[in-house]
Design a protein around this motif. Structure first.
Motif, PDB file in Angstrom:
ATOM      1  N   PHE A  52      43.275  66.835   7.321  1.00  0.00           N
ATOM      2  CA  PHE A  52      43.430  65.168   7.404  1.00  0.00           C
ATOM      3  C   PHE A  52      42.606  64.474   6.623  1.00  0.00           C
ATOM      4  CE2 PHE A  52      42.841  61.164   9.571  1.00  0.00           C
ATOM      5  CZ  PHE A  52      43.730  60.640   9.286  1.00  0.00           C
ATOM      6  N   VAL A  53      41.261  64.780   6.744  1.00  0.00           N
ATOM      7  CA  VAL A  53      40.246  64.154   6.075  1.00  0.00           C
ATOM      8  C   VAL A  53      40.318  64.530   4.652  1.00  0.00           C
ATOM      9  CG1 VAL A  53      37.601  64.079   5.520  1.00  0.00           C
ATOM     10  CG2 VAL A  53      38.515  64.080   8.044  1.00  0.00           C
ATOM     11  N   ARG A  54      40.491  65.809   4.118  1.00  0.00           N
ATOM     12  CA  ARG A  54      40.633  65.759   2.785  1.00  0.00           C
ATOM     13  C   ARG A  54      41.742  65.095   2.081  1.00  0.00           C
ATOM     14  NH1 ARG A  54      42.104  70.432   2.590  1.00  0.00           N
ATOM     15  NH2 ARG A  54      44.073  70.360   1.914  1.00  0.00           N
ATOM     16  N   GLN A  55      42.921  64.979   2.747  1.00  0.00           N
ATOM     17  CA  GLN A  55      43.898  64.270   2.235  1.00  0.00           C
ATOM     18  C   GLN A  55      43.586  62.924   2.183  1.00  0.00           C
ATOM     19  OE1 GLN A  55      47.186  65.423   1.429  1.00  0.00           O
ATOM     20  NE2 GLN A  55      46.247  67.299   1.264  1.00  0.00           N
ATOM     21  N   ARG A  56      42.813  62.378   3.108  1.00  0.00           N
ATOM     22  CA  ARG A  56      42.486  60.800   3.220  1.00  0.00           C
ATOM     23  C   ARG A  56      41.651  60.718   2.222  1.00  0.00           C
ATOM     24  NH1 ARG A  56      45.030  56.814   4.977  1.00  0.00           N
ATOM     25  NH2 ARG A  56      43.324  55.777   6.497  1.00  0.00           N
ATOM     26  N   MET A  57      40.614  61.653   1.893  1.00  0.00           N
ATOM     27  CA  MET A  57      39.712  61.116   0.769  1.00  0.00           C
ATOM     28  C   MET A  57      40.405  61.413  -0.414  1.00  0.00           C
ATOM     29  SD  MET A  57      36.499  63.370   2.442  1.00  0.00           S
ATOM     30  CE  MET A  57      35.265  62.716   1.399  1.00  0.00           C
ATOM     31  N   GLU A  58      41.421  62.060  -0.694  1.00  0.00           N
ATOM     32  CA  GLU A  58      42.204  62.065  -1.939  1.00  0.00           C
ATOM     33  C   GLU A  58      43.202  60.963  -2.240  1.00  0.00           C
ATOM     34  OE1 GLU A  58      44.046  65.905  -1.967  1.00  0.00           O
ATOM     35  OE2 GLU A  58      42.202  66.912  -2.147  1.00  0.00           O
ATOM     36  N   GLY A  59      43.243  59.986  -1.176  1.00  0.00           N
ATOM     37  CA  GLY A  59      43.812  58.843  -1.185  1.00  0.00           C
ATOM     38  C   GLY A  59      45.264  59.010  -0.618  1.00  0.00           C
ATOM     39  N   GLU A  60      45.537  59.906   0.228  1.00  0.00           N
ATOM     40  CA  GLU A  60      46.742  59.798   0.824  1.00  0.00           C
ATOM     41  C   GLU A  60      46.928  58.990   2.027  1.00  0.00           C
ATOM     42  OE1 GLU A  60      50.250  60.000   1.029  1.00  0.00           O
ATOM     43  OE2 GLU A  60      49.819  61.773  -0.221  1.00  0.00           O
ATOM     44  N   ASP A  61      47.794  58.085   1.869  1.00  0.00           N
ATOM     45  CA  ASP A  61      48.042  56.903   3.172  1.00  0.00           C
ATOM     46  C   ASP A  61      49.302  57.042   3.898  1.00  0.00           C
ATOM     47  OD1 ASP A  61      45.580  55.846   2.627  1.00  0.00           O
ATOM     48  OD2 ASP A  61      46.281  54.346   1.293  1.00  0.00           O
ATOM     49  N   ASP A  62      50.136  57.933   3.366  1.00  0.00           N
ATOM     50  CA  ASP A  62      51.337  58.078   3.898  1.00  0.00           C
ATOM     51  C   ASP A  62      51.668  58.881   4.993  1.00  0.00           C
ATOM     52  OD1 ASP A  62      54.529  57.409   3.462  1.00  0.00           O
ATOM     53  OD2 ASP A  62      54.567  59.642   3.781  1.00  0.00           O
ATOM     54  N   LEU A  63      51.954  58.606   6.244  1.00  0.00           N
ATOM     55  CA  LEU A  63      52.040  59.365   7.350  1.00  0.00           C
ATOM     56  C   LEU A  63      52.992  60.742   7.165  1.00  0.00           C
ATOM     57  CD1 LEU A  63      51.032  59.990  10.213  1.00  0.00           C
ATOM     58  CD2 LEU A  63      52.777  58.623  10.929  1.00  0.00           C
ATOM     59  N   GLY A  64      54.046  60.723   6.375  1.00  0.00           N
ATOM     60  CA  GLY A  64      55.013  61.757   6.461  1.00  0.00           C
ATOM     61  C   GLY A  64      54.492  62.665   5.604  1.00  0.00           C
ATOM     62  N   ALA A  65      53.656  62.060   4.431  1.00  0.00           N
ATOM     63  CA  ALA A  65      52.835  63.134   3.467  1.00  0.00           C
ATOM     64  C   ALA A  65      51.712  63.857   4.137  1.00  0.00           C
ATOM     65  CB  ALA A  65      52.588  62.354   2.279  1.00  0.00           C
ATOM     66  N   LEU A  66      50.859  63.219   5.246  1.00  0.00           N
ATOM     67  CA  LEU A  66      49.888  63.737   5.879  1.00  0.00           C
ATOM     68  C   LEU A  66      50.399  65.076   7.138  1.00  0.00           C
ATOM     69  CD1 LEU A  66      47.879  60.593   6.603  1.00  0.00           C
ATOM     70  CD2 LEU A  66      47.072  62.485   5.322  1.00  0.00           C
ATOM     71  N   VAL A  67      51.587  64.531   7.442  1.00  0.00           N
ATOM     72  CA  VAL A  67      52.202  65.570   8.224  1.00  0.00           C
ATOM     73  C   VAL A  67      52.707  66.712   7.597  1.00  0.00           C
ATOM     74  CG1 VAL A  67      54.341  65.857   9.793  1.00  0.00           C
ATOM     75  CG2 VAL A  67      52.903  63.883  10.163  1.00  0.00           C
ATOM     76  N   MET A  68      53.134  66.619   6.528  1.00  0.00           N
ATOM     77  CA  MET A  68      53.744  67.813   5.797  1.00  0.00           C
ATOM     78  C   MET A  68      52.672  68.507   4.972  1.00  0.00           C
ATOM     79  SD  MET A  68      56.936  67.635   5.915  1.00  0.00           S
ATOM     80  CE  MET A  68      57.227  69.054   4.761  1.00  0.00           C
ATOM     81  N   ALA A  69      51.440  67.893   4.629  1.00  0.00           N
ATOM     82  CA  ALA A  69      50.206  68.563   4.511  1.00  0.00           C
ATOM     83  C   ALA A  69      49.738  69.426   5.287  1.00  0.00           C
ATOM     84  CB  ALA A  69      49.253  67.786   3.871  1.00  0.00           C
ATOM     85  N   ILE A  70      49.731  68.765   6.648  1.00  0.00           N
ATOM     86  CA  ILE A  70      49.087  69.761   7.934  1.00  0.00           C
ATOM     87  C   ILE A  70      49.928  70.936   8.168  1.00  0.00           C
ATOM     88  CG2 ILE A  70      48.737  69.639  10.228  1.00  0.00           C
ATOM     89  CD1 ILE A  70      47.849  66.730   9.787  1.00  0.00           C
ATOM     90  N   ILE A  71      51.309  70.665   8.047  1.00  0.00           N
ATOM     91  CA  ILE A  71      52.293  71.751   8.215  1.00  0.00           C
ATOM     92  C   ILE A  71      52.177  72.617   7.141  1.00  0.00           C
ATOM     93  CG2 ILE A  71      55.030  72.528   8.146  1.00  0.00           C
ATOM     94  CD1 ILE A  71      55.630  69.771   9.221  1.00  0.00           C
ATOM     95  N   ALA A  72      52.107  72.369   6.065  1.00  0.00           N
ATOM     96  CA  ALA A  72      51.876  73.522   4.915  1.00  0.00           C
ATOM     97  C   ALA A  72      50.506  74.198   4.640  1.00  0.00           C
ATOM     98  CB  ALA A  72      51.789  72.830   3.623  1.00  0.00           C
ATOM     99  N   GLU A  73      49.537  73.460   5.080  1.00  0.00           N
ATOM    100  CA  GLU A  73      48.248  74.235   5.241  1.00  0.00           C
ATOM    101  C   GLU A  73      47.889  74.831   6.501  1.00  0.00           C
ATOM    102  OE1 GLU A  73      44.842  72.399   3.389  1.00  0.00           O
ATOM    103  OE2 GLU A  73      46.126  70.931   2.284  1.00  0.00           O
ATOM    104  N   MET A  74      48.846  74.689   7.471  1.00  0.00           N
ATOM    105  CA  MET A  74      48.522  75.301   8.856  1.00  0.00           C
ATOM    106  C   MET A  74      49.280  76.627   8.858  1.00  0.00           C
ATOM    107  SD  MET A  74      46.086  73.710  10.671  1.00  0.00           S
ATOM    108  CE  MET A  74      46.264  74.331  12.550  1.00  0.00           C
TER     109      MET A  74
END
Length: 109
Positions: A52-74
């Motif tokens: 989550f922190v890495r995504q936010r530091m990269e400028g991601e603000d979209d909740l859907g994209a954050l959820v997808m990133a967590i699914i993909a990386e987890m």
């Protein structure tokens, strides 16, 4: 005609590390109360917060994209010592963030 669900944009991340600490604490509490308090819950919460922190530091603000990133990386995470999966973790993160924003997550509202 069915209208698409609008995306949810988080406020800009001014202190992503603090957001991550908050998320890690809230997620671990959720994990511990949903089933059993176990050490693996700390590891899961820490990993999800790091993503989550890495995504936010990269400028991601979209909740859907954050959820997808967590699914993909987890997906690479070993959940064999846990009751959870990457989908449960991503959904829990989404719920916690929606709650923090005061957005009712019931019934598609």
């Amino acid at each position: 005609m069915v209208e698409p669900i609008p995306s949810i944009t988080l406020p800009p991340a001014h202190h992503p590390e603090r957001e991550g600490e908050w998320l890690q604490q809230k997620l671990q509490h959720w994990l511990d109360t949903e089933f059993l308090p176990e050490i693996i819950n700390q590891v899961i919460a820490r990993r999800a917060a790091q993503i989550f922190v890495r995504q936010r530091m990269e400028g991601e603000d979209d909740l859907g994209a954050l959820v997808m990133a967590i699914i993909a990386e987890m997906q690479a995470f070993d959940f064999s010592q846990s009751f959870y999966s990457e989908f449960a973790i991503a959904n829990a993160v989404s719920d916690l963030l929606l709650d923090s924003l005061g957005i009712d997550r019931c019934c598609g509202q």
